[in-house]
Design a protein around this motif. Sequence first.
Motif, PDB file in Angstrom:
ATOM      1  N   GLY A  32       0.808  -1.212   0.000  1.00 13.35           N
ATOM      2  CA  GLY A  32       0.000   0.000   0.000  1.00 13.35           C
ATOM      3  C   GLY A  32       0.841   1.263   0.000  1.00 13.35           C
ATOM      4  N   ILE A  33       1.914   1.269   0.774  1.00 11.91           N
ATOM      5  CA  ILE A  33       2.791   2.441   0.838  1.00 11.91           C
ATOM      6  C   ILE A  33       3.434   2.702  -0.522  1.00 11.91           C
ATOM      7  CG2 ILE A  33       4.954   3.299   1.842  1.00 11.91           C
ATOM      8  CD1 ILE A  33       4.061   1.792   4.466  1.00 11.91           C
ATOM      9  N   LEU A  34       3.859   1.625  -1.194  1.00 10.41           N
ATOM     10  CA  LEU A  34       4.488   1.751  -2.514  1.00 10.41           C
ATOM     11  C   LEU A  34       3.468   1.829  -3.647  1.00 10.41           C
ATOM     12  CD1 LEU A  34       7.369  -0.821  -2.007  1.00 10.41           C
ATOM     13  CD2 LEU A  34       7.617   1.664  -2.208  1.00 10.41           C
ATOM     14  N   GLU A  35       2.201   1.579  -3.303  1.00  6.25           N
ATOM     15  CA  GLU A  35       1.113   1.585  -4.280  1.00  6.25           C
ATOM     16  C   GLU A  35       1.370   0.590  -5.416  1.00  6.25           C
ATOM     17  OE1 GLU A  35      -0.481   5.450  -5.293  1.00  6.25           O
ATOM     18  OE2 GLU A  35       0.097   6.254  -3.340  1.00  6.25           O
ATOM     19  N   VAL A  36       1.634  -0.661  -4.987  1.00 14.24           N
ATOM     20  CA  VAL A  36       1.833  -1.768  -5.924  1.00 14.24           C
ATOM     21  C   VAL A  36       0.923  -2.914  -5.507  1.00 14.24           C
ATOM     22  CG1 VAL A  36       4.240  -1.127  -6.404  1.00 14.24           C
ATOM     23  CG2 VAL A  36       3.752  -2.815  -4.621  1.00 14.24           C
ATOM     24  N   PRO A  37       0.627  -3.834  -6.421  1.00 13.96           N
ATOM     25  CA  PRO A  37      -0.164  -5.012  -6.031  1.00 13.96           C
ATOM     26  C   PRO A  37       0.535  -5.802  -4.917  1.00 13.96           C
ATOM     27  CG  PRO A  37      -0.054  -4.837  -8.417  1.00 13.96           C
ATOM     28  CD  PRO A  37       0.918  -3.821  -7.854  1.00 13.96           C
ATOM     29  N   LEU A  38      -0.262  -6.443  -4.095  1.00  9.78           N
ATOM     30  CA  LEU A  38       0.269  -7.208  -2.967  1.00  9.78           C
ATOM     31  C   LEU A  38       1.313  -8.222  -3.416  1.00  9.78           C
ATOM     32  CD1 LEU A  38       0.289  -8.022   0.006  1.00  9.78           C
ATOM     33  CD2 LEU A  38      -1.680  -9.496  -0.467  1.00  9.78           C
ATOM     34  N   GLN A 148      -2.991  -4.440  12.087  1.00 11.88           N
ATOM     35  CA  GLN A 148      -4.240  -4.617  11.328  1.00 11.88           C
ATOM     36  C   GLN A 148      -5.060  -3.324  11.323  1.00 11.88           C
ATOM     37  OE1 GLN A 148      -6.134  -8.092  12.986  1.00 11.88           O
ATOM     38  NE2 GLN A 148      -4.733  -9.491  11.964  1.00 11.88           N
ATOM     39  N   ARG A 149      -5.133  -2.651  12.481  1.00  9.58           N
ATOM     40  CA  ARG A 149      -5.851  -1.368  12.539  1.00  9.58           C
ATOM     41  C   ARG A 149      -5.186  -0.341  11.623  1.00  9.58           C
ATOM     42  NH1 ARG A 149      -6.184  -2.438  17.883  1.00  9.58           N
ATOM     43  NH2 ARG A 149      -4.509  -1.000  18.430  1.00  9.58           N
ATOM     44  N   PHE A 150      -3.864  -0.269  11.669  1.00 11.07           N
ATOM     45  CA  PHE A 150      -3.122   0.662  10.813  1.00 11.07           C
ATOM     46  C   PHE A 150      -3.440   0.382   9.342  1.00 11.07           C
ATOM     47  CE2 PHE A 150       0.563   1.749   8.231  1.00 11.07           C
ATOM     48  CZ  PHE A 150       0.791   3.068   8.608  1.00 11.07           C
ATOM     49  N   HIS A 151      -3.384  -0.867   8.972  1.00  3.01           N
ATOM     50  CA  HIS A 151      -3.659  -1.307   7.600  1.00  3.01           C
ATOM     51  C   HIS A 151      -5.051  -0.868   7.153  1.00  3.01           C
ATOM     52  CE1 HIS A 151      -5.095  -4.498   4.776  1.00  3.01           C
ATOM     53  NE2 HIS A 151      -3.897  -4.332   4.237  1.00  3.01           N
ATOM     54  N   ASN A 152      -6.021  -1.014   8.025  1.00  2.00           N
ATOM     55  CA  ASN A 152      -7.408  -0.716   7.674  1.00  2.00           C
ATOM     56  C   ASN A 152      -7.769   0.769   7.800  1.00  2.00           C
ATOM     57  OD1 ASN A 152      -7.965  -3.427   7.088  1.00  2.00           O
ATOM     58  ND2 ASN A 152      -8.384  -3.856   9.233  1.00  2.00           N
ATOM     59  N   GLU A 153      -7.177   1.466   8.770  1.00  2.00           N
ATOM     60  CA  GLU A 153      -7.589   2.838   9.046  1.00  2.00           C
ATOM     61  C   GLU A 153      -6.839   3.895   8.240  1.00  2.00           C
ATOM     62  OE1 GLU A 153      -7.288   3.250  13.298  1.00  2.00           O
ATOM     63  OE2 GLU A 153      -8.994   1.888  13.650  1.00  2.00           O
ATOM     64  N   THR A 154      -5.725   3.544   7.624  1.00  2.00           N
ATOM     65  CA  THR A 154      -4.929   4.537   6.892  1.00  2.00           C
ATOM     66  C   THR A 154      -5.244   4.583   5.407  1.00  2.00           C
ATOM     67  OG1 THR A 154      -3.173   2.910   6.568  1.00  2.00           O
ATOM     68  CG2 THR A 154      -2.961   4.394   8.481  1.00  2.00           C
ATOM     69  N   ILE A 156      -4.561   2.059   3.448  1.00  2.54           N
ATOM     70  CA  ILE A 156      -3.644   1.131   2.788  1.00  2.54           C
ATOM     71  C   ILE A 156      -4.410  -0.063   2.217  1.00  2.54           C
ATOM     72  CG2 ILE A 156      -1.813  -0.559   3.276  1.00  2.54           C
ATOM     73  CD1 ILE A 156      -0.409   1.634   4.889  1.00  2.54           C
ATOM     74  N   ALA A 157      -5.389  -0.561   2.947  1.00  2.00           N
ATOM     75  CA  ALA A 157      -6.168  -1.709   2.450  1.00  2.00           C
ATOM     76  C   ALA A 157      -6.853  -1.367   1.122  1.00  2.00           C
ATOM     77  CB  ALA A 157      -7.200  -2.138   3.488  1.00  2.00           C
ATOM     78  N   GLU A 158      -7.400  -0.159   1.033  1.00  2.00           N
ATOM     79  CA  GLU A 158      -8.073   0.260  -0.203  1.00  2.00           C
ATOM     80  C   GLU A 158      -7.082   0.396  -1.355  1.00  2.00           C
ATOM     81  OE1 GLU A 158      -8.564   1.871   2.756  1.00  2.00           O
ATOM     82  OE2 GLU A 158     -10.608   1.210   3.183  1.00  2.00           O
ATOM     83  N   ILE A 159      -5.899   0.921  -1.066  1.00  2.00           N
ATOM     84  CA  ILE A 159      -4.865   1.048  -2.106  1.00  2.00           C
ATOM     85  C   ILE A 159      -4.496  -0.327  -2.644  1.00  2.00           C
ATOM     86  CG2 ILE A 159      -2.459   1.699  -2.572  1.00  2.00           C
ATOM     87  CD1 ILE A 159      -2.867   3.977  -0.478  1.00  2.00           C
ATOM     88  N   ILE A 160      -4.294  -1.271  -1.739  1.00  2.00           N
ATOM     89  CA  ILE A 160      -3.933  -2.629  -2.154  1.00  2.00           C
ATOM     90  C   ILE A 160      -5.058  -3.237  -2.996  1.00  2.00           C
ATOM     91  CG2 ILE A 160      -3.425  -4.979  -1.355  1.00  2.00           C
ATOM     92  CD1 ILE A 160      -2.154  -3.635   1.153  1.00  2.00           C
ATOM     93  N   ASP A 161      -6.284  -3.092  -2.530  1.00  2.00           N
ATOM     94  CA  ASP A 161      -7.421  -3.624  -3.291  1.00  2.00           C
ATOM     95  C   ASP A 161      -7.465  -3.030  -4.695  1.00  2.00           C
ATOM     96  OD1 ASP A 161      -8.190  -5.187  -1.146  1.00  2.00           O
ATOM     97  OD2 ASP A 161      -9.814  -3.839  -0.505  1.00  2.00           O
ATOM     98  N   ARG A 162      -7.262  -1.710  -4.801  1.00  2.00           N
ATOM     99  CA  ARG A 162      -7.302  -1.038  -6.108  1.00  2.00           C
ATOM    100  C   ARG A 162      -6.169  -1.533  -7.009  1.00  2.00           C
ATOM    101  NH1 ARG A 162      -6.323   3.842  -4.646  1.00  2.00           N
ATOM    102  NH2 ARG A 162      -4.286   4.131  -5.580  1.00  2.00           N
ATOM    103  N   LYS A 163      -4.965  -1.619  -6.460  1.00  2.00           N
ATOM    104  CA  LYS A 163      -3.812  -2.057  -7.253  1.00  2.00           C
ATOM    105  C   LYS A 163      -3.951  -3.522  -7.671  1.00  2.00           C
ATOM    106  CE  LYS A 163      -1.613   1.736  -7.619  1.00  2.00           C
ATOM    107  NZ  LYS A 163      -1.417   2.338  -8.934  1.00  2.00           N
TER     108      LYS A 163
END
Length: 181
Positions: A32-38, A148-154, A156-163
């Motif tokens: 998510g930070i790098l905005e690339v697929p998982l 997990q909270r950081f992943h979901n609240e920042t 990042i989860a949405e970025i990963i899903d989009r990528k």
Amino acid sequence: MHFISTAHYTAFGQIVHFYASVEFGIKACLAGILEVPLIESLIMCEPYSAAQLKNVAKSITKESRLSDKDKETFCHIVGEWSGFSSLRNQIAHNRWSRGSRPGSIIPVGIDIRSGRAIWIVKEDSRDWLAPELSEEADKIGKVNARLQRFHNETGIAEIIDRKDAERNSATDSSEGSDTKS
């Protein structure tokens, strides 16, 4: 090994499980930070040892577009996770023997520098009671929950899903094309 109790084994399993879960979570957050697929983040991070992953994660994060607060939070989580590396490695790579306190156990290994194997207790080792190991399991479980909270609240989860969706869409549209490799 009747001196190792079920409670010791349970704590061992929890520590190793949460350690691996946080390690995977760090790799996911990097996607998510790098905005690339998982999958690309997982591939990139695969060769790293835990110490290397810690350094890479903190370096990438400090150079990222995250807010200063989010950078600090993620780097703190990565640092906390790293603090469990020695115990996790002792659980995974050592035999355990009776400790110096009743009901305690201690990791042991061998030293071969003398030309023959000698069982030793390593200098950075300590003995552990089952409740103490359970406390460590609770601590790393809390690190996992914070990650997990950081992943979901920042976001990042949405970025990963989009990528991931973009990658899957590109892969799906290329399947069946007449392009020859």
